[in-house]
Design a protein around this motif. Sequence first.
Motif, short mmCIF file in Angstrom:
data_model
loop_
_atom_site.label_atom_id
_atom_site.label_comp_id
_atom_site.label_asym_id
_atom_site.label_seq_id
_atom_site.Cartn_x
_atom_site.Cartn_y
_atom_site.Cartn_z
N PRO A 70 0.79 -1.24 0.00
CA PRO A 70 0.00 0.00 0.00
C PRO A 70 0.83 1.29 0.00
CG PRO A 70 -0.11 -1.09 2.15
CD PRO A 70 0.86 -1.86 1.32
N GLU A 71 0.14 2.38 -0.32
CA GLU A 71 0.82 3.67 -0.46
C GLU A 71 1.20 4.31 0.86
OE1 GLU A 71 -2.17 2.80 -1.48
OE2 GLU A 71 -3.71 4.32 -1.06
N ALA A 72 0.38 4.08 1.92
CA ALA A 72 0.61 4.86 3.16
C ALA A 72 2.01 4.63 3.75
CB ALA A 72 -0.48 4.55 4.18
N PRO A 73 2.47 3.37 3.93
CA PRO A 73 3.83 3.20 4.47
C PRO A 73 4.91 3.75 3.53
CG PRO A 73 2.82 1.05 3.99
CD PRO A 73 1.75 2.08 3.80
N LEU A 74 4.67 3.71 2.22
CA LEU A 74 5.65 4.26 1.27
C LEU A 74 5.76 5.77 1.44
CD1 LEU A 74 4.57 2.16 -1.84
CD2 LEU A 74 6.70 1.89 -0.54
N ALA A 75 4.59 6.42 1.52
CA ALA A 75 4.57 7.88 1.69
C ALA A 75 5.18 8.27 3.04
CB ALA A 75 3.15 8.40 1.57
N ALA A 76 5.10 7.36 4.01
CA ALA A 76 5.66 7.65 5.34
C ALA A 76 7.15 7.35 5.42
CB ALA A 76 4.90 6.84 6.39
N GLY A 77 7.72 6.76 4.34
CA GLY A 77 9.18 6.59 4.31
C GLY A 77 9.70 5.24 4.74
N ILE A 78 8.91 4.17 4.58
CA ILE A 78 9.39 2.85 5.00
C ILE A 78 10.62 2.43 4.19
CG2 ILE A 78 7.81 1.51 3.50
CD1 ILE A 78 7.60 -0.55 5.79
N VAL A 79 10.68 2.83 2.91
CA VAL A 79 11.83 2.45 2.08
C VAL A 79 13.09 3.16 2.58
CG1 VAL A 79 12.79 2.60 -0.26
CG2 VAL A 79 10.44 1.80 0.09
N GLY A 146 -3.85 15.31 -1.13
CA GLY A 146 -3.16 14.22 -0.43
C GLY A 146 -3.85 12.87 -0.59
N LEU A 147 -3.34 11.88 0.14
CA LEU A 147 -3.89 10.53 0.06
C LEU A 147 -5.27 10.49 0.72
CD1 LEU A 147 -0.76 8.37 0.97
CD2 LEU A 147 -1.69 8.85 -1.30
N ALA A 148 -6.26 9.98 -0.01
CA ALA A 148 -7.61 9.91 0.53
C ALA A 148 -8.25 8.58 0.22
CB ALA A 148 -8.45 11.07 -0.01
N ALA A 149 -7.41 7.53 0.10
CA ALA A 149 -7.89 6.15 -0.11
C ALA A 149 -8.89 6.05 -1.27
CB ALA A 149 -8.50 5.59 1.18
N GLY A 150 -8.59 6.75 -2.35
CA GLY A 150 -9.43 6.66 -3.55
C GLY A 150 -10.73 7.45 -3.46
N LYS A 151 -10.93 8.18 -2.35
CA LYS A 151 -12.21 8.88 -2.19
C LYS A 151 -12.08 10.38 -2.42
CE LYS A 151 -13.72 5.28 0.90
NZ LYS A 151 -12.90 4.72 1.95
N GLY A 152 -10.88 10.85 -2.72
CA GLY A 152 -10.65 12.29 -2.81
C GLY A 152 -10.85 12.89 -4.19
N VAL A 153 -11.54 12.17 -5.08
CA VAL A 153 -11.75 12.69 -6.44
C VAL A 153 -13.24 12.83 -6.72
CG1 VAL A 153 -11.43 12.22 -8.90
CG2 VAL A 153 -9.60 11.68 -7.29
N VAL A 154 -13.65 14.01 -7.15
CA VAL A 154 -15.04 14.21 -7.56
C VAL A 154 -15.05 14.61 -9.03
CG1 VAL A 154 -17.15 15.56 -7.22
CG2 VAL A 154 -15.78 14.86 -5.25
N VAL A 155 -15.67 13.78 -9.86
CA VAL A 155 -15.85 14.14 -11.26
C VAL A 155 -17.21 14.82 -11.32
CG1 VAL A 155 -16.02 13.26 -13.62
CG2 VAL A 155 -14.49 12.13 -11.98
N ALA A 156 -17.20 16.17 -11.35
CA ALA A 156 -18.43 16.94 -11.24
C ALA A 156 -19.01 17.18 -12.62
CB ALA A 156 -18.16 18.26 -10.53
N MET A 157 -20.23 16.68 -12.83
CA MET A 157 -20.86 16.86 -14.13
C MET A 157 -21.59 18.19 -14.21
SD MET A 157 -19.58 14.26 -15.47
CE MET A 157 -20.21 14.44 -17.14
N THR A 158 -21.87 18.80 -13.04
CA THR A 158 -22.55 20.10 -13.02
C THR A 158 -21.76 21.09 -12.16
OG1 THR A 158 -23.79 19.60 -11.02
CG2 THR A 158 -24.81 18.91 -13.11
N LEU A 159 -22.04 22.38 -12.36
CA LEU A 159 -21.38 23.41 -11.56
C LEU A 159 -21.73 23.25 -10.08
CD1 LEU A 159 -21.59 26.67 -13.69
CD2 LEU A 159 -19.55 25.41 -13.00
N ASP A 160 -22.99 22.89 -9.79
CA ASP A 160 -23.40 22.71 -8.39
C ASP A 160 -22.56 21.65 -7.69
OD1 ASP A 160 -25.28 24.63 -8.56
OD2 ASP A 160 -27.03 23.28 -8.69
#
Length: 421
Positions: A70-79, A146-160
């Motif tokens: 997963p991404e979280a330990p990589l982003a935290a510097g495990i490598v 930032g990292l949001a476990a795949g939930k941080g993207v909104v494809v907005a079809m309307t201005l609202d």
Amino acid sequence: MKILVVGSGGREHALSWKLAQSERVQTVFVAPGNGGTALDDRLVNVEITDPAALADFVVAEGVALTLVGPEAPLAAGIVNLFRARGLKIFGPTKEAAQLESSKDFAKAFMQRHGIPTAKYQSFSDAAAAHAYVDANGAPIVIKADGLAAGKGVVVAMTLDEAHAAVDHMLSDNAFGDAGARIVIEEFLAGEEASFIVMCDGKNVLALATSQDHKRLKDADEGPNTGGMGAYSPAPIVTPSMHARVMREIINPTIQGMAKDGIVFTGFLYAGLMIDAEGNPRTLEFNCRMGDPETQPIMARLKSDFATVLEHACNGTLDTVELEWDRRTAVGVVMAAAGYPDSPRKGDIIDGVPAETAECITFHAGTQLVGGTLQTSGGRVLCVVGLGDSVKMAQKQAYETVEKIHFNGAQYRRDIGWRGLK
Ligand code: AMP
Ligand code: GLY
């Protein structure tokens, strides 16, 4: 040799399942693993998640190399931590993982190095973000930095929808620090594909192509999820498209990182959008394997993966040629009731059949409670069928899916549909 796989999802089950097939591998430890890795007697779950404690474990057990899912330990510097202690590990450093951990970093990087991607601007001020949305119109895409476990993207079809997403991320602080800055970008139409390569710091080795299904419901409707299924190979990535993606996206990314002073090691996953004219653009980078893409990809890999990983850690991927099962693999995710918003846990899982040459069930959100298999997370299982066509692979997967039962199970009935065309 002994190998450690870090993570607990379907991706990690598939990676450790594949590693355990190597005659050169004595034990595969999975930290922390899941119910499926607990049931497989070639795998050993380890209840450690802290990176420093994992490094101590690796030293104490004489583990030859570590693979991070997963991404979280990589982003935290495990490598960085493992390498500082002289331990072999495959993955990007914290600095390299910024390609995934900050969308703002990734977009600025792509712009700087001429890598095709959607036009964008970054904001931390809500008023400026709203004004940009109004100036550009809908459809438009709003992403937490930032990292949001795949939930941080909104494809907005309307201005609202777009304005609501800006408020949700910037004013309501829905993603905390991860959403304190947002990227607003142009909507791209087309067909997506997952393009994943391994990098050893010098050489690049492409894995089989795949396509993920992000929406919860059939026909790509409903909310975005972590991925409801994937299949490999993806027919849209023809040999000429493959060459073009390597030339226009993958190689410039590795070289661009090097120019910026960052050596890229690990998996590099470019999420592509290929438009009607056949032009590939990068939607996002991940610095790890995809989940669920890993499950069909590992099901098709015929080469000894432990040896491949050793080459990846030693900088000798140029000597490796991967061999793939010519069949198509279709992986169907079975998710818990309430997924993705509030997955229910604790449902009893029945009927998971033994693996065959045509079908493998990988576990994700499962755990063994007193010998009983129960759901313990959003994506519960990924059932991978193999067949000579997408249709035959689907048949294998869905026959098994129908044998498995847990209350409230949700799954799509159309995984692989684009490949049927
Ligand atoms: P990401 O995490 O950036 O890959 O976004 C998640 C999903 O949102 C992608 O797999 C796409 O389906 C969709 N998406 C992201 N960016 C765009 C874009 N610029 N245009 C259209 N769809 C997008
Ligand atoms: N399947 C998409 C991802 O792993 O990010």
